[in-house]
Structures are given as structure tokens and as C-alpha cells.
Design an enzyme around this catalytic site. Structure first.
Site, mmCIF file in Angstrom:
data_model
loop_
_atom_site.group_PDB
_atom_site.id
_atom_site.type_symbol
_atom_site.label_atom_id
_atom_site.label_comp_id
_atom_site.label_asym_id
_atom_site.label_seq_id
_atom_site.Cartn_x
_atom_site.Cartn_y
_atom_site.Cartn_z
ATOM 1 N N GLU A 164 0.554 -1.326 0.486
ATOM 2 C CA GLU A 164 -0.013 -0.392 -0.196
ATOM 3 C C GLU A 164 0.917 1.192 -0.067
ATOM 4 O O GLU A 164 0.546 2.021 -1.010
ATOM 5 C CB GLU A 164 -0.604 -0.358 0.910
ATOM 6 C CG GLU A 164 -2.318 -1.056 1.361
ATOM 7 C CD GLU A 164 -1.677 -2.333 1.194
ATOM 8 O OE1 GLU A 164 -0.372 -2.855 1.960
ATOM 9 O OE2 GLU A 164 -2.327 -3.010 0.737
ATOM 10 N N PHE A 224 -5.851 -1.635 5.666
ATOM 11 C CA PHE A 224 -4.977 -2.106 5.572
ATOM 12 C C PHE A 224 -4.705 -0.728 4.727
ATOM 13 O O PHE A 224 -3.765 -0.417 3.701
ATOM 14 C CB PHE A 224 -5.155 -3.471 4.078
ATOM 15 C CG PHE A 224 -5.641 -4.388 4.431
ATOM 16 C CD1 PHE A 224 -4.752 -4.862 5.721
ATOM 17 C CD2 PHE A 224 -6.459 -4.869 4.018
ATOM 18 C CE1 PHE A 224 -5.810 -6.320 5.863
ATOM 19 C CE2 PHE A 224 -7.200 -6.234 4.608
ATOM 20 C CZ PHE A 224 -7.067 -6.994 5.446
ATOM 21 N N TYR A 251 -3.532 1.612 6.751
ATOM 22 C CA TYR A 251 -2.399 2.366 7.456
ATOM 23 C C TYR A 251 -0.746 2.288 7.104
ATOM 24 O O TYR A 251 0.483 2.452 7.038
ATOM 25 C CB TYR A 251 -2.200 2.103 9.059
ATOM 26 C CG TYR A 251 -3.887 1.873 8.833
ATOM 27 C CD1 TYR A 251 -4.345 3.622 9.722
ATOM 28 C CD2 TYR A 251 -4.681 1.023 9.690
ATOM 29 C CE1 TYR A 251 -5.827 4.290 9.756
ATOM 30 C CE2 TYR A 251 -6.066 1.383 9.653
ATOM 31 C CZ TYR A 251 -6.856 2.956 9.725
ATOM 32 O OH TYR A 251 -7.976 3.155 10.635
ATOM 33 N N PRO A 252 -0.537 1.150 6.393
ATOM 34 C CA PRO A 252 0.910 1.136 5.588
ATOM 35 C C PRO A 252 1.175 2.176 5.006
ATOM 36 O O PRO A 252 1.810 2.370 4.889
ATOM 37 C CB PRO A 252 0.742 -0.731 5.268
ATOM 38 C CG PRO A 252 -0.082 -1.398 5.658
ATOM 39 C CD PRO A 252 -0.962 -0.114 6.304
ATOM 40 N N HIS A 300 -11.307 -5.801 8.788
ATOM 41 C CA HIS A 300 -11.892 -5.727 7.463
ATOM 42 C C HIS A 300 -13.074 -4.665 7.731
ATOM 43 O O HIS A 300 -14.444 -4.760 6.318
ATOM 44 C CB HIS A 300 -12.670 -6.899 6.816
ATOM 45 C CG HIS A 300 -11.306 -7.891 6.196
ATOM 46 N ND1 HIS A 300 -10.490 -8.023 6.976
ATOM 47 C CD2 HIS A 300 -11.300 -7.908 4.941
ATOM 48 C CE1 HIS A 300 -9.380 -8.839 6.735
ATOM 49 N NE2 HIS A 300 -9.805 -8.551 5.226
HETATM 50 C C1 TPP Z 1 -1.428 -5.074 4.130
HETATM 51 C C2 TPP Z 1 -2.970 -5.748 3.905
HETATM 52 N N1 TPP Z 1 -2.951 -5.274 2.190
HETATM 53 C C3 TPP Z 1 -3.641 -6.123 1.650
HETATM 54 C C4 TPP Z 1 -4.495 -7.492 1.990
HETATM 55 C C5 TPP Z 1 -5.687 -7.700 1.734
HETATM 56 N N2 TPP Z 1 -5.219 -9.486 0.915
HETATM 57 C C6 TPP Z 1 -4.993 -10.682 1.569
HETATM 58 S S1 TPP Z 1 -4.048 -12.002 1.807
HETATM 59 C C7 TPP Z 1 -3.959 -11.128 0.526
HETATM 60 C C8 TPP Z 1 -2.650 -12.269 -0.056
HETATM 61 C C9 TPP Z 1 -1.583 -12.796 0.435
HETATM 62 O O1 TPP Z 1 -1.097 -12.551 -0.318
HETATM 63 P P1 TPP Z 1 0.527 -13.946 0.095
HETATM 64 O O2 TPP Z 1 1.457 -13.460 1.007
HETATM 65 O O3 TPP Z 1 1.228 -14.630 -1.029
HETATM 66 O O4 TPP Z 1 -0.147 -15.238 1.434
HETATM 67 P P2 TPP Z 1 -1.080 -16.530 0.673
HETATM 68 O O5 TPP Z 1 -2.798 -15.578 0.802
HETATM 69 O O6 TPP Z 1 -1.340 -16.489 -0.771
HETATM 70 O O7 TPP Z 1 -1.137 -16.949 1.293
HETATM 71 C C10 TPP Z 1 -4.190 -9.277 0.566
HETATM 72 C C11 TPP Z 1 -3.934 -9.148 -0.360
HETATM 73 C C12 TPP Z 1 -3.898 -7.605 3.277
HETATM 74 N N3 TPP Z 1 -4.710 -8.374 4.399
HETATM 75 N N4 TPP Z 1 -3.041 -7.047 4.533
#
Ligand code: TPP
Ligand code: MG
Lengths: 360, 367
Positions: free
Chosen positions: A96, A122, A124-125, A165
Site C-alpha cells: 500500500e 489496510f 495504514y501501511p 475489514h
Molecule cells: C496490508 C494488507 N493489504 C492487503 C490485504 C488483503 N489481502 C489479504 S491476503 C492477500 C494476499 C496475500 O498473498 P500472500 O502473501 O502470497 O499470502 P497467501 O494468501 O497466498 O497465503 C491480500 C492482498 C491485507 N490482508 N493486508
């Protein structure tokens, strides 16, 4: 903005400074045939608004996580990558701060980035990039450069989701000089406000009440009806003014309906804009009703609702028959989903405040 | 350019006794038959739990489910590799590791039902820290914890010295927090292993959007020794993580492991992968199922049908128990929202709690 120069009431104000209509398909004001009124969900209205903005200006870019191929986790950007390509609708890396920081650089280059933050919690980053960078760039550049970046954030509760969320982070941004903050409550406003936010020359935090993505409403594709930063009286009443934004507007209308059955006539103001706040209709209303209840999902302490309560007390003191009351989320982190019904203001809690106001 | 990932078990389950594996084979050789069988037990049981939880979600019992399907070997191998004194910082998909560390799977059910935000005490749950939904942020917490271990002084006894194991995904590697954690870890030479589960997707975004270089190579740029493994090989996950943790705890500083695996299910119950990925890709990974591979290995060593039947039974029992306990869960008391906002008393909280209680009472006590 002083109350005196604000137009009051529903749709009585001047049309927006910028005409956003796509000249090709045009509205009645440019002589072409009207596109009429459609019944859309807010998600779809935003999708149409974004499509119109992408079509109207090829410097408009959409950026975000999962917004392209997937069309966003709420499908707000569905189909736009297919239509405009992956250099206009960017499925970005997962970062972000990176999103907003690069949007600032793109704006310097003359683009109009529209950044999607996937969920409220999300954002805040990106807090430094939004509040310390984006918000201050115009000031730092002494106006030599505009920063037309829009940050779309689905926000608020009522969807029973897990931690991070369901939050309402508006106070952080409304508190930050240099940012404009708006939140539509209806599909119609969503359609028009997103286009105005993109066409404007300042950074806008665009808060989308995610629990309102799915209910349908009428969208007049030819007339915006109100400018981006105007508040509106959406229900007339005589005894008390209920003020709120986003998803709370529907709750206020429900509460007003229930109040009516109990013999209390409540007026409802949809704020639409949280920075600036358009006090014209608010003060106009409170001067008539003598009572105000400000309602929000966000925690109460140092909030937008607190700001409005203070301003009403300052500017309409002699019209008030009771203190301005606030109904808010509690001053706790957003609770686990099973407790959101306790945490979020509902019609009962609003009516309890109305009763207290009337008892003065 | 990149060397092959470390793989100790071939896709059909044979032990690969090659030169390249010379460093890891002895680690595996130390495992007893019972320990090897436990690897299977852990993988099979958590897969059954995962299915049950998915069903519970579809039936409206959970707000959300986050499947771990396909990632069992990466999680079980690394989870078992950690010693009891180690601290584990998960993301949100590490159900197998949670269970290995002694977290009752019901805690995850309760979290995703919307009853709490985790709430277990890591100290009382195998030093398994809370799930973190804000992508990547736990890597910094893990590094800070590991800095604390370093500051508290070296012990010199591998049986007692602590290390930190932190889990994160391929998407997370793009977050600033993750890069910053690598910087701090390298700077303070923390006793820590970064365990990246590269399951190839961050929701709908392929890993190629996050990185043009194999992700394990990123760590090298931070000065952190790094290795890529076949994450669907439970023995590789175990041996490499075990070694990395012991090196880290031995004062050699942080280590990085990239486990190549695949998210065979949806991102969460809210997701529809058919919108963004090919069926063929899934087929490929189904053919590389980590549990099938390890079962073949065990069978070739003589594990009996009775053993697999017994594990199956255990998995069914856990699933039934989870279902029973889930449907019996009751809503939390309304005032729970005020609990533990602060450690010391705060007047706003006390006032609002009292207000809510009086308000609820005004409805005639049916709060
Ligand atoms: C800071 C932040 N941005 C966006 C999200 C929404 N989000 C949840 S899971 C995800 C993908 C994460 O992918 P990865 O790190 O590869 O982990 P996986 O879910 O594949 O285990 C996103 C974008 C979040 N949880 N936190
Ligand atoms: Mg991933």
C-alpha cells in the site's frame, strides 16, 4: 466556507464546477439525448463512474491489488482492465505504501491515479505516503504542481468480516490538511462523486460504504444534482436533525421512519463530504429543529462527529434546545464480527439519543 | 541461473540420495519411524480439518474460511522442525503449524466465526503467536522478538537456545515491512528463520507480479543466507528448516527459506479462483500433492494399511469434534468489546461499558 454562501436543501445548489459528462454520449445540457435513469447497485455505479472517467481522460489510471483480472474483491473494477488494458488498470504488487507513493510520482508526471485500497484496515501501511507526502505536496510545491490522486477505500462494518475489514478511518484523513474526504451514501452519488473526485485537482480520500455496495438505487446518468462537497437534506422533519454519512444514512432514514411512528419528526442530513464539511444545510436544518444528533460508525473520540457537534454549538448556539448528541462506535478497536451489531449504531441507539435530545 | 530447489523426496515418493542432498539426508536419517509417521498424521489430520472448516463456512457457521489445502508439507515439515522453546510468528494460513505447536484448532474456528481476534496467549500455546491479517507486519514483530533473544545473550546450548520462525507469503514479500524486517535481521544478526511459503498466488495476483527474480534470492541481497526448497516435500521442509533454525540459534544469524508450494484451494471462502487461474495449473499441482507423495514414501518403507486407517479415523474424529464444538459455540457477552482495550484502566472504557450495560438493561434485561 461560511453558512451564508452555501446553498441549502436538496439539489437546489449550483451544478458542479467541472462538467464531467462524456462529450461523446453527453447529457441534455450539451444538446445530445439524455441517458436517463438506471437502477444500479453502488458497486456497479462506481464501475460505471470509473469507466466514464477512464474514457474521458486517458491520463486516468486505476491502481490496486486484485483490481484488474479479478475486478477487485468487491468487483467494483470488473471488466475495466479488459476494456482499457493493463497500463490503465494496474494489478499492482502487494504494497500500500508503494501504491500511494508511486501514485504521487505518477501524478507528478501528469497522470491521474485512482488507487484502490482493498479494505479500510489496510490503508495504514500507506499512512505516511497519504498524510505526510500526498497531503502536503501541493503546499510544498507552492502550487506549481497539482496532485490529483484519488484513494478509494471500501470502509465500514455490517458485513460480518474479520479484523481490519470493517473499520471507519475517516477521522485520520479529515484531520489532515491537504486531503479532501468524501463518502457517497447512494449509487447515484457514487456514480457522480467518483467522477468529480477524479476530475478535481486535489487528493481525495474516497470512502465507499462497503455494506451499501449491493442495494440498488436509481442513478440519473444525466444530472449529478449536487456538487462533490455539498451536504444534503435527504428527509424533511421538524423536531430533530439526524446527521451522518456513508452507510449510516440508510440507518438514519430507518430511524427517522421509526421516530415518525412515535410522533417525532426527524430531518436527515447526508454529509457526503467530510472535508470540507458543508455546514449550510446542517445549520439551516438545526436552526429549524433546534436539536441535532450526529451519527457515525467510527469511534467517537476526536472524530468527524465531534467536529460537527462543536461547529453546530459554535454557530447555532441560540437555536439549540438541547446539546448536540453523538452516537458512534465505541472507543475500542472494531470488535469481532459477532459483536458488530452491538458496536455499530443502529436505529434503536439513534432513537435513544433522539429521546434524550427531546427530553431537554 | 537459479539452482534447483532442495528436494529430498521425488514426486513419486522416493528418497533422493544425491550429492546435492548430502547436507540434509543425515537430518532425515535421525528421524525415528514414529516421527516420520507423525509427519503424515499431521498433514492428513489438518487436511481433514480444513475440509470440515470449509463446510462449516458454507453452512453459515463461520464468517470466513482460509484453506491451507496443498501447503501441508511446507507447514508440517517446518512446524515440526521448530524446537519447543522457539517462537513462531504465523500469517493466517498456518493451521497445521498452529496445531503442531499446541493451539486447539477451535481457536482458529472461533477467530473465523467472528468471536474473537485470536486471543490465545502465545506463552501457553507453544510460543505460537497470533494470526496477523495485515500482510507482512508479523515479520517485523518476529525480528524484534529475535533481536530480544540476541540482546538477552547467547546461551550456547542448542537444546535450550531460542530461535524465531516467521511465516509469510509471496505477496507479502512486496510489503515494505518485510524488506525492513530483513534489514533489521541482518543488522542485528538475529536468531531467526524467515519461512516464505510461495504458493504462487496472492489472491488473484501471480508471483511474477511481485518478483522477477526467484524470491529466495532477495534475501541474499540483504546478506541473509537463503535457500529454495520443494515445499511439497515434507522431508525437505523439515530438514532445511531444522538446520536453518539450529544455525540461527547457534549465533550464525538469520536464515531464509523459500518453500515452493501451491494454494490448491481458493484464497478464502470469499474467493473464486476460476476468475484468474487455469484449471491446468491446478492439475499440475494436484499431481504433486504433498500428502500423496509422502504416503508413497511411507508405504514403500512398510507402513501398513492399518496405520493409514488409524490416521483416517483420527482425522474423522477431529472433524466431527470440531463440528460438534462449532455448532455449540455461543455468542460472547456484549461487554466483551470493552475487555482488554488497555492493560491499565481507562476512564472512557469504563464509562462506555457502564452506558452499554444500562442501555441493554433498558430493554428489560434481554441483552
Ligand atoms: C496490508 C494488507 N493489504 C492487503 C490485504 C488483503 N489481502 C489479504 S491476503 C492477500 C494476499 C496475500 O498473498 P500472500 O502473501 O502470497 O499470502 P497467501 O494468501 O497466498 O497465503 C491480500 C492482498 C491485507 N490482508 N493486508
Ligand atoms: Mg501467496
Amino acid at each position: 466556507m461560511t453558512p451564508e454562501n452555501q446553498a441549502g436543501g436538496l439539489g437546489t445548489s449550483a451544478s458542479p464546477a467541472i462538467d464531467l459528462r462524456d462529450p461523446a454520449s453527453g447529457g441534455p445540457e450539451d444538446g445530445s439525448s439524455p441517458r436517463g435513469v438506471q437502477t444500479l447497485t453502488m458497486a456497479r455505479a462506481l464501475n460505471e463512474g470509473l469507466r466514464a472517467a477512464l474514457g474521458a481522460d486517458d491520463r486516468v489510471l486505476l491502481m490496486g491489488e486484485d483490481i484488474g483480472t479479478l475486478g477487485g474483491v468487491f468487483r467494483v473494477t470488473e471488466g475495466l482492465k479488459a476494456e482499457f488494458g493493463d497500463r490503465r488498470v494496474l494489478d499492482t504488487p502487494l504494497a500500500e505504501s508503494g501504491l500511494v507513493g508511486t501514485a504521487i510520482g505518477l501524478a507528478m508526471r501528469g497522470f491521474r491515479p485512482v488507487v484502490e485500497i482493498q479494505f479500510d484496515g489496510f490503508v495504514y501501511p500507506a499512512f505516511d505516503q497519504i498524510t505526510s507526502q500526498l497531503a502536503k505536496q501541493t503546499y510544498r510545491h507552492a502550487g506549481s504542481q497539482a496532485f490529483p490522486v484519488v484513494i478509494r477505500i471500501p470502509y465500514g462494518g455490517h458485513i460480518g468480516a474479520v479484523e481490519h475489514h470493517q473499520e471507519s478511518p475517516e477521522a485520520y484523513f479529515a484531520h489532515t490538511p491537504g486531503l479532501r474526504v468524501v463518502s457517497p451514501a447512494t449509487p447515484h452519488d457514487a456514480y457522480w462523486m467518483i467522477q468529480e473526485a477524479i476530475a478535481g485537482n486535489d487528493p481525495v480520500v474516497f470512502l465507499e460504504p462497503k455494506s451499501r455496495y449491493w442495494p440498488k438505487g436509481e442513478v440519473d446518468l444525466d444530472r449529478a444534482g449536487a456538487g462533490l462537497h455539498e451536504s444534503r437534506i435527504v428527509r424533511r422533519g421538524a423536531d430533530v436533525t439526524l446527521i451522518g454519512h456513508g452507510a449510516m444514512v440508510a440507518t438514519l432514514l430507518d430511524a427517522a421512519e421509526l421516530a415518525e411512528q412515535e410522533g417525532t419528526s426527524a430531518e436527515v442530513v447526508d454529509l457526503r463530504s467530510l472535508s470540507p464539511i458543508d455546514y449550510g444545510p446542517i445549520l439551516d436544518s438545526v436552526r429549524r429543529t433546534g436539536r441535532a444528533v450526529v451519527v457515525q460508525e467510527a469511534p467517537q473520540r476526536v472524530s468527524v462527529g465531534s467536529e460537527i457537534a462543536a461547529t453546530i454549538a459554535e454557530r447555532a448556539f441560540y437555536s439549540l434546545q438541547s446539546p448536540v448528541l453523538r452516537v458512534s462506535g465505541y472507543d475500542t478497536p472494531f470488535p469481532p464480527a459477532k459483536l458488530e451489531g452491538v458496536y455499530l449504531p443502529d436505529a434503536d441507539r439513534i432513537l435513544e439519543a433522539v429521546d434524550r435530545a427531546l427530553a431537554y | 541461473m537459479a539452482s534447483d530447489p532442495i528436494r529430498l523426496l521425488s514426486p513419486s515418493g522416493e528418497l533422493i540420495e544425491s550429492e546435492a542432498n548430502a547436507a540434509w539426508l543425515p537430518v532425515v536419517a535421525e528421524l525415528s519411524e514414529a516421527q516420520l509417521m507423525d509427519f503424515h498424521r499431521q498433514m492428513a489430520v489438518i487436511r481433514r480439518f480444513d475440509v470440515e472448516a470449509g463446510n462449516l463456512q458454507r453452512q453459515g457457521q463461520l464468517a470466513l474460511w482460509i484453506p491451507s489445502l496443498g501447503q501441508e508439507a511446507a507447514q508440517v515439515g517446518s512446524g515440526i522442525a521448530a524446537r519447543p522453546q522457539d517462537h513462531v510468528f504465523p500469517a493466517y494460513r498456518e493451521h497445521a503449524v498452529a496445531r503442531i505447536r499446541g493451539v486447539d484448532p477451535m481457536r482458529i474456528i472461533e477467530l473465523l466465526r467472528g468471536l474473537d481476534h485470536g486471543g490465545w496467549d502465545p506463552k501457553a500455546h507453544g510460543n505460537f503467536h497470533l494470526y496477523t491479517l495485515v500482510i507482512g507486519s508479523q515479520t517485523l514483530h518476529a525480528t524484534g522478538y529475535a533481536m530480544g533473544i540476541a540482546f538477552d545473550g547467547p546461551g550456547g546450548d542448542p537444546e535450550r537456545d531460542e530461535a524465531v520462525l516467521v511465516y509469510f507469503g509471496d505477496g507479502a514479500t512486496s510489503q515494505g515491512d518485510v524488506s525492513e524486517s530483513l534489514v533489521f535481521a541482518a543488522s542485528y544478526q538475529t536468531p531467526q528463520v524467515f519461512f516464505l511459503q510461495n504458493n504462487h498466488w496472492a489472491i488473484s495476483v501471480p508471483v511474477s507480479t511481485q518478483s522477477r527474480t526467484p524470491l529466495y534470492r532477495r534475501a541474499l541481497g540483504f546478506g541473509i543466507p537463503s535457500i529454495q526448497i520443494d515445499g511439497n516435500d515434507v522431508l525437505a521442509a523439515y530438514a532445511v528448516t531444522r538446520t536453518a533454525l539450529d544455525e540461527a540459534r547457534g549465533g550464525k544469524g538469520p536464515r531464509f527459506v523459500e518453500a515452493l508450494t501451491y494454494r490448491m484451494g481458493a484464497h478464502t471462502s470469499s474467493d473464486d479462483p476460476s476468475k484468474y487461474r487455469d484449471e491446468a495449473e491446478l492439475e499440475h499441482w494436484i499431481a504433486h500433492d504433498p500428502i500423496v507423495r509422502f504416503e508413497a514414501f511411507l508405504r514403500a518403507r512398510g507402513a501398513s494399511d492399518a496405520f493409514f486407517a488409524e490416521v483416517h479415523e483420527e482425522a474423522e474424529e477431529l472433524a466431527a469434534d470440531v463440528r460438534r464444538r462449532t455448532v455449540a459455540l455461543v455468542p460472547p457477552p456484549v461487554t466483551k468489546i470493552f475487555d482488554h482495550v488497555y492493560t491499565d484502566p481507562h476512564p472512557d472504557i469504563e464509562e462506555q461499558r457502564a452506558w452499554l450495560l444500562a442501555y441493554e438493561a433498558s430493554f428489560g434485561g434481554q441483552a
